[in-house]
Write an enzyme that holds these catalytic residues in place. Structure first.
Site, PDB file in Angstrom:
ATOM      1  CG  ASP A  23      -1.965  -1.080   1.190  1.00 15.44           C
ATOM      2  OD1 ASP A  23      -2.384  -1.461   0.080  1.00 15.44           O
ATOM      3  OD2 ASP A  23      -2.364  -1.557   2.265  1.00 15.44           O
ATOM      4  CE1 TYR A  26       4.060  -7.185   3.457  1.00 11.24           C
ATOM      5  CE2 TYR A  26       3.408  -9.486   3.579  1.00 11.24           C
ATOM      6  CZ  TYR A  26       3.457  -8.289   2.885  1.00 11.24           C
ATOM      7  OH  TYR A  26       2.914  -8.195   1.633  1.00 11.24           O
TER       8      TYR A  26
END
Length: 283
Positions: free
Chosen positions: A63, A120
């Site tokens: 994003d 992540y």
């Protein structure tokens, strides 16, 4: 009179790239009209360098404001360019916020196919330590890459919550609405599947940062940021530490905590079934 003999298709050459980028000044990975994105910038530089119109494919969309140390990209060209020369040429033209760490010939490779797991990291800078009213200063070079959190946080309940997420669960409570995914599901006639498997989930303390590291088969829209926001609220005693099971069972986004801001999130590594893992940069 034209020759009716069909012409053979041009040979193509596929490359596997590993990218690191500072996502602060980009509108995410996916190309968008009139917006600066990682995918769009890479496609433009390829066009300017090689003279081909092609759209590099990433292992997933990051994003706006999200970073990467190990985004995996597949790139198909008709030009027969040695991988080492392509690597050097693209890095010379790319902005300093994007760097290709590795580039190798990889016939048949596609960045979204055969993914075993992704990892992540999310970084939190807690301004205050529990029991203290003094605030530390989050320096600018850290603030671009971490959540400058004003709440004092207890690490132990955050770790308890992280451990409870390991396993195969329906993560609907941690998923933001994703119109593109909903549209694709409607077109295919298949129901949305929010079941994912988390292999590792832990909080670590490193210098002045709290770091959440998670590895799973895949992640839903804003899933990691929603997990982090929930863990941070648990660490701030706003949500009970033993509430993860109930949050998962609710299958409602409103049952979980806040969405952590994007700048703390970093895509670290993608592991594939049939292709050896290429390590990204180290921090």
């Amino acid at each position: 009179m034209s020759d009716p003999t069909p012409q053979p298709e041009a040979a193509t050459h596929t490359f596997r790239l590993t990218l690191a980028y500072d996502g602060t000044d980009f509108f995410g990975w996916q190309i968008q009209p009139e917006r600066r994105t990682i995918q769009g910038t890479l496609a433009r530089v390829i066009r300017e360098t090689i003279g081909e119109e092609t759209l590099p494919q990433g292992s997933g969309r990051t994003d706006t404001g999200v970073h990467a140390f190990g985004q995996t990209v597949s790139l198909t060209l008709t030009a027969d360019v040695p991988a080492d020369r392509l690597h050097r040429a693209l890095n010379r033209r790319l902005p300093s916020a994007i760097r290709i760490l590795t580039c190798e010939a990889a016939p048949g490779f596609h960045a979204r196919a055969g993914v075993l797991n992704k990892t992540y990291e999310y970084r939190v800078f807690p301004r205050r330590t529990p029991g203290s009213r003094e605030e530390r200063i989050c320096l600018p070079h850290i603030a671009r890459f971490a959540w400058d959190c004003r709440w004092p946080l207890q690490l132990e309940p955050m770790q308890q919550a992280a451990t409870a997420l390991i396993g195969t669960h329906d993560f609907s409570s941690f998923a933001a609405r994703d119109p593109d995914r909903t549209r694709r599901a409607e077109e295919s006639g298949e129901p949305l599947n929010n079941i994912r498997t988390i292999f590792a989930s832990e909080w670590l303390q490193q210098d002045n940062l709290l770091i959440y590291r998670v590895t799973g088969t895949g992640f839903l829209h804003h899933m990691v940021r929603n997990i982090v926001g929930t863990c941070v609220e648990i660490g701030a005693s706003r949500i009970p530490a033993d509430s993860i099971s109930a949050i998962l069972a609710a299958k409602q986004r409103g049952a979980a905590g806040v969405t952590a801001p994007p700048q703390g999130l970093h895509m670290m590594q993608v592991v594939y079934r049939d292709h050896p893992t290429t390590e990204g940069a180290t921090t």
